[in-house]
Design an enzyme around this catalytic site. Structure first.
Site, PDB file in Angstrom:
ATOM      1  CB  CYS A 126      -2.199   7.132   5.669  1.00 33.43           C
ATOM      2  SG  CYS A 126      -1.437   7.357   4.051  1.00 33.43           S
TER       3      CYS A 126
ATOM      4  CB  CYS B  56      -1.109   4.014   8.701  1.00 34.95           C
ATOM      5  SG  CYS B  56      -1.789   2.946   7.420  1.00 34.95           S
TER       6      CYS B  56
ATOM      7  CB  CYS C  79      -0.922  -0.008   1.217  1.00 41.34           C
ATOM      8  SG  CYS C  79      -2.153   1.320   1.209  1.00 41.34           S
ATOM      9  CB  CYS C  80       3.891   2.182   1.969  1.00 42.71           C
ATOM     10  SG  CYS C  80       3.329   2.396   3.675  1.00 42.71           S
TER      11      CYS C  80
ATOM     12  CB  CYS D 280       6.328   4.334   4.316  1.00 43.92           C
ATOM     13  SG  CYS D 280       7.060   5.910   3.873  1.00 43.92           S
TER      14      CYS D 280
END
Length: 233
Positions: free
Chosen positions: A201, A204, A118-119, A228
């Site tokens: 985010c 997170c 996702c990162c 990340c």
């Protein structure tokens, strides 16, 4: 070659103030100096320095699509205060759509691998685009942010992105950062007053307590190095 340039820059700027170093870089690498901001406290200090000196340094940010509203608020206030341009990079729509269609909106909670995926889609890929063709990348990294950053230098060659990083606030303490913000009326993310130190985010990031590590609020559900992929340290 890039390592040699890094050493040369360390030598040439060793007696410069941060303002002088930023001006020197902007002149030495015309049109090739960029600053990445996520609107955290450190980044806001650097934005203020660039803005007040009217330096020809490109400022950009990565909008992951999962940011806090408070981050957008300080983004807007920063534009208004300094009358500067901040270029925004987004992840590729097709990559985000594929991720959510295959794994759902919260796959990053399920494993470190999923979180890094996702990162990568939301941050690393857009960063790669933003850095392309540039020679100096200014960051808000500080040594005390994590053990991984204790051995950083003011200038570092980033092999992953093939670019030289300049870390102007490397030796600053959080107290020094906050003092600059207060003394100069720099716009600040409201979440910092609610226990959020490192803000990324929304799903997170959480607030931390006084006895927790400064990066404890990032990806709190996993025991990784709390990075990340933007910075290796």
């Amino acid at each position: 070659m890039s390592i040699a340039i890094t050493n040369t820059l360390l030598d040439k700027t060793k007696d410069f103030s941060i303002d002088e170093t930023l001006a020197f870089l902007a002149n030495e690498f015309k049109g090739k100096v960029v600053f990445s901001t996520s609107f955290g406290q450190e980044d806001q200090v650097i934005t203020a320095l660039i803005g007040k000196n009217n330096l020809p340094i490109t400022i950009f940010t990565l909008d992951t699509g999962r940011l806090f509203q408070e981050t957008y608020d300080v983004f807007h206030k920063t534009l208004k205060k300094y009358q500067i341009d901040i270029k925004t990079y987004f992840p590729e729509t097709s990559a985000v759509e594929e991720l959510l269609n295959q794994k759902g909106p919260n796959s990053f909670y399920e494993s470190v691998e999923n979180r890094k995926e996702c990162c990568f889609i939301r941050k690393v890929a857009p960063l790669t685009k933003a850095l392309k063709g540039n020679e100096i990348w200014i960051t808000g990294l500080r040594a005390e942010q994590s053990e991984n950053r204790n051995d950083l230098d003011l200038f570092e060659y980033d092999e992953k992105f093939d670019i030289i990083k300049f870390n102007p606030l490397l030796k600053w303490t959080l107290e020094e950062v906050q003092k600059y913000i207060d003394d100069n009326n720099v716009p600040q993310n409201a979440l910092h007053k609610q226990g959020f130190v490192s803000i990324g985010c929304a799903p997170c990031t959480r607030a931390i307590t006084a006895d927790e590590d400064i990066r404890a609020g990032r990806w709190w559900w996993e025991s990784s190095h709390k990075e990340c992929g933007l910075h290796q340290k």
